[in-house]
Design an enzyme around this catalytic site. Structure first.
Site, PDB file in Angstrom:
ATOM      1  NE  ARG A  53      35.720  52.037  30.820  1.00  2.00           N
ATOM      2  CZ  ARG A  53      36.187  53.011  31.578  1.00  2.00           C
ATOM      3  NH1 ARG A  53      35.498  54.153  31.680  1.00  2.00           N
ATOM      4  NH2 ARG A  53      37.310  52.894  32.241  1.00  2.00           N
ATOM      5  CG  ASP A  90      54.780  52.050  23.527  1.00  2.00           C
ATOM      6  OD1 ASP A  90      55.806  51.526  23.061  1.00  2.00           O
ATOM      7  OD2 ASP A  90      54.765  53.175  24.059  1.00  2.00           O
ATOM      8  N   GLY A 122      41.184  56.074  17.805  1.00  2.44           N
ATOM      9  CA  GLY A 122      41.619  57.358  18.322  1.00  2.44           C
ATOM     10  C   GLY A 122      41.043  57.637  19.701  1.00  2.44           C
ATOM     11  CG  HIS A 156      42.880  47.738  -2.542  1.00  4.00           C
ATOM     12  ND1 HIS A 156      41.689  47.099  -2.840  1.00  4.00           N
ATOM     13  CD2 HIS A 156      42.688  49.041  -2.848  1.00  4.00           C
ATOM     14  CE1 HIS A 156      40.822  47.978  -3.309  1.00  4.00           C
ATOM     15  NE2 HIS A 156      41.399  49.177  -3.318  1.00  4.00           N
ATOM     16  CB  SER A 158      39.453  49.660  29.382  1.00  4.48           C
ATOM     17  OG  SER A 158      39.811  48.515  28.629  1.00  4.48           O
ATOM     18  CG  ASP A 207      35.541  44.598  -2.028  1.00  4.49           C
ATOM     19  OD1 ASP A 207      34.656  45.296  -1.504  1.00  4.49           O
ATOM     20  OD2 ASP A 207      35.507  43.335  -2.063  1.00  4.49           O
TER      21      ASP A 207
END
Length: 534
Positions: free
Chosen positions: A343, A401, A476, A504, A358, A508
């Protein structure tokens, strides 16, 4: 005999006419008795009486002017269905006001639905006569939005008649010139207006105190008015002497300390004769022990209730529906060292095209390439979980957000775009999201969602699926952590944690793990993506 009958007939006609004239004179005398008493002695009173009659007639002419100006046909402009099953919207901004002229296709207002902002245009030519809602009010589909008086062919003639009536309705006398030189009339007028001045002073009792404005909110003024409290007698404890709700309640309970009064002038002490010796000095008293000072925090604000609407209301619906989905989670670490270096090399090239590059375009493109081998993760399920639809387009959403709440726009057809094109589309969606101008097309049709919580600083998360999708991933922050290579040597690695959630009922754990491993391999070895790029 004939002559006698003719004379009797003439006498009856004369008597009847005389009686009618007398009755009219009697009614006139009853209606204006002051005219007979004041015409000779008080000419000013007669002038004022005539002036009142003229003002009364002027008021009648004004009513006539209003009725003439509103003779057009009033049409109720109803809020039509704007699609996507939306039943109500919030008024975001009015572009017109009462009295403004509008034409067809002119913008009248902007509304905010659960999914996007929509501009409403006029379907009529005319004049706005009424707005049924204020800004931030909730308007229902099918209900009147505003009233428009349509413009017809006879409007010019009506306008000319209104102008003529306005000319007739002008006052003929100047009130200020009536009663000049008549002291008795002036004193009477002063006495008549004194009562209205007292009422006006009483009405503004809670607004000013000795020329200074009382600082209080409308809610506090209402409480004071209901309990007949003079706010000038209440000691304010807020900022700049503002009277709070607690101050009024304490005043009612009698627990509020009185307002500080002006310091009184101490009386002049009586001189003591010199022959009287001074009293012996008393021994100094022991200093009192200091007591702990307890400071009671004052309430600096009031609770407020805010209705849930707009994007937050849409989030309430989707998150409530997601609670019926059985989630399972899967977490994995991704070594971003090679991608961080790639990057940094491509960032300057992307800026030449005006694109901010980004990590997210690489994440989205890698997710699309992995969906080719595991298409079940790019499917949607119906409400009863009876049918599973495999979507051909990879519309990958990005949780964003904003100041108005959580929105999830998506990049359409990622499988057909390059990394640079994905980055350019992300820049466009990000700018629109900050301005609150995302369209319904941008917010609907998603098939898989990624949430980049690492921008804020999170590492692990438990993302919630956006129905009717079947999977979502939370990314994260990138951390520099010690790791070991194949030779056992330790090095500084750029590590990111991804947290997946899947439905679920149809996905699976093994399928989710294999998809995550393939997506991870593309990011840890970006050169391998070249083999599958289209």
């Amino acid at each position: 005999i004939a002559l006698w009958c003719a004379c009797e007939m003439a006498a009856r006609v004369f008597l009847r006419s005389t009686l009618q004239i007398c009755s009219r004179l009697g009614r006139f005398r009853q209606q204006v008795p002051r005219l007979y008493h004041c015409a000779s002695a008080r000419p000013a009173a007669l002038a004022r009486l005539c002036q009142r009659e003229l003002l009364h007639r002027q008021t009648q002419l004004r009513h006539l002017q209003t009725s003439a100006a509103c003779c057009g046909e009033i049409v109720q402009f109803k809020l039509s269905d704007i699609g996507e099953g939306i039943a109500e919207v919030s008024i975001k901004e009015w572009y017109v006001q009462v009295g403004d002229k509008v034409a067809q296709f002119d913008s009248v207002c902007e509304v905010q639905s659960d999914k996007a902002s929509v501009t409403i245009t006029s379907r009529y030519d005319g004049v706005v006569r009424k707005l049924h809602y204020e800004v931030e009010d909730i308007a229902e589909v099918g209900k009147p939005l505003l009233d428009i008086e349509t413009i017809g062919e006879g409007d010019d003639s009506v306008q000319s008649e209104v102008e003529d009536i306005a000319e007739v309705g002008k006052p003929l006398l100047d009130i200020e010139t009536i009663g000049e030189g008549d002291d008795s009339v002036q004193s009477e007028v002063t006495s008549d207006t004194s009562s209205s001045d007292e009422d006006s002073d009483h009405k503004h009792l809670h607004q000013r105190v000795k020329g200074q404005k009382v600082l209080a909110t409308p809610a506090v003024r209402k409480i004071a008015m209901e309990n007949k409290i003079d706010l000038s007698e209440v000691q304010g404890t807020g900022k700049d002497g503002r009277i709070l709700k607690e101050d009024v309640l304490n005043f009612l309970a009698g627990t509020q300390p009185p307002k500080p009064a002006a310091p009184a002038v101490a009386p002049t002490p009586t001189p003591i004769p010199e022959i009287i010796p001074p009293p012996p000095a008393a021994p100094p008293a022991a200093p009192p022990k200091p007591r702990p000072v307890v400071t009671i925090p004052a309430v600096v604000g009031e609770d407020r209730v805010e209705p849930i609407k707009g994007f937050r209301k849409a989030m309430v619906k989707s998150m409530t529906l997601s609670q019926s989905i059985p989630h399972f989670g899967y977490c994995e670490e991704v070594d971003m060292t090679a991608l961080v270096q790639l990057r940094s090399e491509l960032k300057g090239s992307a800026e030449q095209y005006g694109v901010r590059l980004s990590f997210m375009p690489f994440f989205i493109k890698a997710a699309s390439m992995a969906l080719v081998q595991y298409p079940v993760l790019n499917s949607i399920v119906d409400d009863k979980c009876e049918n599973l639809t495999y979507k051909a387009a990879h519309n990958i959403g990005l949780a964003m957000d904003t100041s108005k709440g959580l929105v999830v726009p998506n990049v359409k057809n990622v499988q057909c775009l390059t990394i640079l094109e994905v980055a350019a589309e992300l820049n466009r969606l990000h700018d629109l999201g900050l301005q609150g101008k995302l369209s319904t097309q941008d917010l609907t049709g998603g098939t898989l969602t990624l949430s980049n919580i690492g921008v804020i600083g999170g590492t692990y998360a438990k993302p919630v699926i956006m129905p009717p999708e079947v999977a979502i991933g939370a990314l994260g922050k990138v951390q520099v952590l010690p790791r070991f290579d194949a030779s056992g040597d330790m090095y500084a690695a750029n590590v990111m944690v991804v947290s997946w959630s899947a439905d679920h009922r149809v996905i699976d754990g093994a399928t989710m793990a294999r998809y995550s491993n393939l997506w991870k391999s593309y990011l840890e070895n970006p050169a391998s993506m070249l083999l599958h790029l289209k």
